[in-house]
Scaffold this motif. Structure first.
Motif, PDB file in Angstrom:
ATOM      1  N   SER A 238       0.833  -1.203   0.000  1.00 50.28           N
ATOM      2  CA  SER A 238       0.000   0.000   0.000  1.00 50.28           C
ATOM      3  C   SER A 238       0.861   1.243   0.000  1.00 50.28           C
ATOM      4  CB  SER A 238      -0.946   0.001   1.202  1.00 50.28           C
ATOM      5  OG  SER A 238      -0.204   0.041   2.401  1.00 50.28           O
ATOM      6  N   SER A 239       0.297   2.288  -0.552  1.00 45.80           N
ATOM      7  CA  SER A 239       1.002   3.557  -0.681  1.00 45.80           C
ATOM      8  C   SER A 239       0.135   4.690  -0.166  1.00 45.80           C
ATOM      9  CB  SER A 239       1.344   3.795  -2.155  1.00 45.80           C
ATOM     10  OG  SER A 239       1.839   5.103  -2.355  1.00 45.80           O
ATOM     11  N   SER A 240       0.789   5.731   0.316  1.00 44.99           N
ATOM     12  CA  SER A 240       0.059   6.908   0.777  1.00 44.99           C
ATOM     13  C   SER A 240      -0.137   7.914  -0.359  1.00 44.99           C
ATOM     14  CB  SER A 240       0.801   7.565   1.938  1.00 44.99           C
ATOM     15  OG  SER A 240       2.107   7.930   1.530  1.00 44.99           O
ATOM     16  N   LYS A 241       0.484   7.647  -1.497  1.00 50.97           N
ATOM     17  CA  LYS A 241       0.360   8.534  -2.651  1.00 50.97           C
ATOM     18  C   LYS A 241      -0.255   7.774  -3.816  1.00 50.97           C
ATOM     19  CE  LYS A 241       3.741  10.974  -4.102  1.00 50.97           C
ATOM     20  NZ  LYS A 241       5.087  11.447  -4.527  1.00 50.97           N
ATOM     21  N   ALA A 242      -0.851   8.541  -4.731  1.00 47.96           N
ATOM     22  CA  ALA A 242      -1.443   7.928  -5.917  1.00 47.96           C
ATOM     23  C   ALA A 242      -0.353   7.235  -6.736  1.00 47.96           C
ATOM     24  CB  ALA A 242      -2.132   8.998  -6.751  1.00 47.96           C
ATOM     25  N   LEU A 243      -0.669   6.049  -7.182  1.00 51.85           N
ATOM     26  CA  LEU A 243       0.308   5.217  -7.873  1.00 51.85           C
ATOM     27  C   LEU A 243       0.125   5.253  -9.385  1.00 51.85           C
ATOM     28  CD1 LEU A 243       0.169   2.097  -5.536  1.00 51.85           C
ATOM     29  CD2 LEU A 243       2.024   3.762  -5.708  1.00 51.85           C
ATOM     30  N   TYR A 244       1.248   5.202 -10.087  1.00 51.56           N
ATOM     31  CA  TYR A 244       1.215   5.024 -11.530  1.00 51.56           C
ATOM     32  C   TYR A 244       1.358   3.549 -11.876  1.00 51.56           C
ATOM     33  CZ  TYR A 244       2.624   5.149 -16.414  1.00 51.56           C
ATOM     34  OH  TYR A 244       2.712   4.916 -17.766  1.00 51.56           O
ATOM     35  N   SER A 245       2.245   2.887 -11.144  1.00 58.73           N
ATOM     36  CA  SER A 245       2.429   1.451 -11.378  1.00 58.73           C
ATOM     37  C   SER A 245       2.939   0.784 -10.117  1.00 58.73           C
ATOM     38  CB  SER A 245       3.416   1.205 -12.527  1.00 58.73           C
ATOM     39  OG  SER A 245       4.731   1.519 -12.128  1.00 58.73           O
ATOM     40  N   VAL A 246       2.749  -0.518 -10.081  1.00 56.56           N
ATOM     41  CA  VAL A 246       3.292  -1.344  -9.004  1.00 56.56           C
ATOM     42  C   VAL A 246       4.093  -2.478  -9.630  1.00 56.56           C
ATOM     43  CG1 VAL A 246       2.774  -2.817  -7.035  1.00 56.56           C
ATOM     44  CG2 VAL A 246       1.362  -0.806  -7.488  1.00 56.56           C
TER      45      VAL A 246
ATOM     46  N   GLY B 197       7.454  -2.648  -5.623  1.00 60.77           N
ATOM     47  CA  GLY B 197       8.068  -1.371  -5.952  1.00 60.77           C
ATOM     48  C   GLY B 197       7.003  -0.462  -6.527  1.00 60.77           C
ATOM     49  N   THR B 198       7.011   0.784  -6.131  1.00 58.25           N
ATOM     50  CA  THR B 198       5.981   1.704  -6.596  1.00 58.25           C
ATOM     51  C   THR B 198       6.581   2.847  -7.406  1.00 58.25           C
ATOM     52  OG1 THR B 198       6.119   2.804  -4.441  1.00 58.25           O
ATOM     53  CG2 THR B 198       4.330   1.244  -4.756  1.00 58.25           C
ATOM     54  N   GLU B 199       5.824   3.238  -8.362  1.00 56.30           N
ATOM     55  CA  GLU B 199       6.212   4.313  -9.269  1.00 56.30           C
ATOM     56  C   GLU B 199       5.063   5.311  -9.269  1.00 56.30           C
ATOM     57  OE1 GLU B 199       6.785   2.736 -13.151  1.00 56.30           O
ATOM     58  OE2 GLU B 199       8.214   4.268 -13.747  1.00 56.30           O
ATOM     59  N   TYR B 200       5.372   6.594  -9.109  1.00 50.32           N
ATOM     60  CA  TYR B 200       4.303   7.576  -8.945  1.00 50.32           C
ATOM     61  C   TYR B 200       3.988   8.346 -10.222  1.00 50.32           C
ATOM     62  CZ  TYR B 200       4.919   6.251  -4.156  1.00 50.32           C
ATOM     63  OH  TYR B 200       5.006   5.509  -3.007  1.00 50.32           O
TER      64      TYR B 200
ATOM     65  N   ILE C   7      11.702   4.003  -8.965  1.00 52.89           N
ATOM     66  CA  ILE C   7      10.917   2.951  -8.327  1.00 52.89           C
ATOM     67  C   ILE C   7      11.426   2.781  -6.906  1.00 52.89           C
ATOM     68  CG2 ILE C   7      10.316   0.501  -8.387  1.00 52.89           C
ATOM     69  CD1 ILE C   7      10.762   0.675 -11.458  1.00 52.89           C
ATOM     70  N   ILE C   8      10.512   2.899  -5.967  1.00 58.07           N
ATOM     71  CA  ILE C   8      10.841   2.752  -4.558  1.00 58.07           C
ATOM     72  C   ILE C   8      10.266   1.431  -4.072  1.00 58.07           C
ATOM     73  CG2 ILE C   8      10.620   3.732  -2.247  1.00 58.07           C
ATOM     74  CD1 ILE C   8      12.208   5.479  -4.117  1.00 58.07           C
ATOM     75  N   PHE C   9      11.097   0.629  -3.408  1.00 58.04           N
ATOM     76  CA  PHE C   9      10.662  -0.686  -2.961  1.00 58.04           C
ATOM     77  C   PHE C   9      10.252  -0.689  -1.495  1.00 58.04           C
ATOM     78  CE2 PHE C   9      11.408  -3.460  -6.504  1.00 58.04           C
ATOM     79  CZ  PHE C   9      12.358  -2.794  -7.265  1.00 58.04           C
ATOM     80  N   GLY C  10       9.298  -1.574  -1.187  1.00 58.32           N
ATOM     81  CA  GLY C  10       8.916  -1.810   0.194  1.00 58.32           C
ATOM     82  C   GLY C  10       9.971  -2.633   0.903  1.00 58.32           C
ATOM     83  N   SER C  11       9.734  -2.908   2.159  1.00 57.03           N
ATOM     84  CA  SER C  11      10.736  -3.592   2.973  1.00 57.03           C
ATOM     85  C   SER C  11      10.739  -5.107   2.763  1.00 57.03           C
ATOM     86  CB  SER C  11      10.515  -3.279   4.455  1.00 57.03           C
ATOM     87  OG  SER C  11       9.198  -3.626   4.820  1.00 57.03           O
ATOM     88  N   GLY C  12       9.781  -5.615   2.014  1.00 61.99           N
ATOM     89  CA  GLY C  12       9.809  -7.029   1.663  1.00 61.99           C
ATOM     90  C   GLY C  12       8.945  -7.905   2.541  1.00 61.99           C
ATOM     91  N   THR C  13       8.515  -9.035   1.971  1.00 58.44           N
ATOM     92  CA  THR C  13       7.765 -10.063   2.691  1.00 58.44           C
ATOM     93  C   THR C  13       8.506 -11.377   2.488  1.00 58.44           C
ATOM     94  OG1 THR C  13       5.620  -8.997   2.399  1.00 58.44           O
ATOM     95  CG2 THR C  13       5.615 -11.373   2.816  1.00 58.44           C
ATOM     96  N   ARG C  14       8.931 -11.967   3.594  1.00 56.01           N
ATOM     97  CA  ARG C  14       9.682 -13.216   3.504  1.00 56.01           C
ATOM     98  C   ARG C  14       8.709 -14.385   3.498  1.00 56.01           C
ATOM     99  NH1 ARG C  14      15.049 -14.092   6.908  1.00 56.01           N
ATOM    100  NH2 ARG C  14      15.538 -12.379   5.505  1.00 56.01           N
ATOM    101  N   LEU C  15       8.756 -15.172   2.436  1.00 60.94           N
ATOM    102  CA  LEU C  15       7.867 -16.323   2.284  1.00 60.94           C
ATOM    103  C   LEU C  15       8.676 -17.611   2.398  1.00 60.94           C
ATOM    104  CD1 LEU C  15       5.059 -17.489   1.526  1.00 60.94           C
ATOM    105  CD2 LEU C  15       5.778 -17.367  -0.855  1.00 60.94           C
ATOM    106  N   SER C  16       8.261 -18.460   3.320  1.00 61.88           N
ATOM    107  CA  SER C  16       8.906 -19.762   3.492  1.00 61.88           C
ATOM    108  C   SER C  16       7.887 -20.844   3.211  1.00 61.88           C
ATOM    109  CB  SER C  16       9.439 -19.913   4.917  1.00 61.88           C
ATOM    110  OG  SER C  16      10.372 -18.901   5.218  1.00 61.88           O
ATOM    111  N   ILE C  17       8.251 -21.795   2.378  1.00 64.85           N
ATOM    112  CA  ILE C  17       7.362 -22.908   2.027  1.00 64.85           C
ATOM    113  C   ILE C  17       7.947 -24.183   2.607  1.00 64.85           C
ATOM    114  CG2 ILE C  17       6.174 -24.136   0.182  1.00 64.85           C
ATOM    115  CD1 ILE C  17       5.547 -21.198   0.131  1.00 64.85           C
ATOM    116  N   ARG C  18       7.128 -24.897   3.363  1.00 67.97           N
ATOM    117  CA  ARG C  18       7.552 -26.164   3.949  1.00 67.97           C
ATOM    118  C   ARG C  18       6.942 -27.326   3.175  1.00 67.97           C
ATOM    119  NH1 ARG C  18       6.849 -24.930  10.447  1.00 67.97           N
ATOM    120  NH2 ARG C  18       8.605 -23.485  10.621  1.00 67.97           N
ATOM    121  N   PRO C  19       7.703 -28.408   2.982  1.00 66.79           N
ATOM    122  CA  PRO C  19       7.166 -29.561   2.249  1.00 66.79           C
ATOM    123  C   PRO C  19       6.030 -30.224   3.022  1.00 66.79           C
ATOM    124  CG  PRO C  19       9.440 -29.953   2.930  1.00 66.79           C
ATOM    125  CD  PRO C  19       9.113 -28.574   3.373  1.00 66.79           C
TER     126      PRO C  19
END
Lengths: 118, 110
Positions: free
Chosen positions: B23-31, B89-92, B98-110
């Motif tokens: 999510s962004s606090s500013k209007a977005l052109y692209s994600v 990453g958001t572009e206004y 392009i400014i990137f967020g702090s990331g989401t770490r995804l771990s998949i277990r078998p």
């Protein structure tokens, strides 16, 4: 074809020394970005070059950091008087940055330069 | 301004679904969405443009709510190969940085 290349891949330096990091973007890409990524952290924007426009330097953390892009191709990021907090992986990315979906818009990242300041 | 990503981390079993929000606090052109595996450079997944166009990965989908300035990445029937850190990453504006967020770490277990 060749991707984005960066050199050196690793750089160890002493505090107070200057370092230069090089980025060779994909041929023909007009946009070039530098990001910094500390261990386990996100991608911190540093600087953005787009064609012949003045670069967006708004992400540079201090005046010790500078970057140039010669001939619209190769870019060099220079860090003067390095500090320990400068230790990170420095990533370069390029894109053709053409508005719309035709052709490239996505960023292609290089493998990064791991900088360690002792 | 840096976009805000949530959650910060997700642990799934193989075959489960996940949603990552940006999510962004500013209007977005692209994600833009990228995935980074440990020790590797980020790799492009998807771009969503204002107006509804998108280009991306065949097995990953995303939405872009322009009014709410939000994007969500949908990972269905997750595979072990989906593990990594996902960045939005958001572009206004067109051809802006392009400014990137702090990331989401995804771990998949078998």
């Amino acid at each position: 074809g060749a991707g984005v290349s960066q050199s050196p891949s690793n750089k160890v330096t002493e505090k107070g020394k200057d370092v230069e990091l090089r980025c060779d973007p994909i041929s023909g890409h007009t946009a070039l970005y530098w990001y910094r990524q500390s261990l386990g952290q996100g991608l911190e924007f540093l600087i953005y070059f787009q064609g012949n426009s003045a670069p967006d330097k708004s992400g540079l953390p201090s005046d010790r950091f500078s970057a140039e892009r010669t001939g619209g191709s190769v870019s060099t990021l220079t860090i003067q008087r390095t500090q320990q907090e400068d230790s990170a992986v420095y990533l370069c990315a390029s894109s053709s940055s053409s508005p719309g979906l035709a052709g490239g818009y996505e960023q292609f990242f290089g493998p990064g330069t791991r900088l360690t300041v002792l | 301004q840096q976009p805000v990503q949530s959650p910060q981390a997700v642990i799934l079993r193989e075959g489960e679904d996940a949603v990552i929000n940006c999510s962004s606090s500013k209007a977005l052109y692209s994600v833009h969405w990228y995935r980074q595996k440990h020790g590797e450079a980020p790799v492009f997944l998807m771009i969503l443009l204002k107006g509804g166009e998108q280009k991306g990965h065949e097995k990953i989908s995303a939405s872009f709510n322009e009014k709410k300035q939000q994007s969500s990445l949908y990972l269905t029937a997750s595979q072990l190969s989906y593990s990594g850190t996902y960045f939005c990453g958001t572009e206004y504006s067109s051809a802006s940085k392009i400014i990137f967020g702090s990331g989401t770490r995804l771990s998949i277990r078998p």
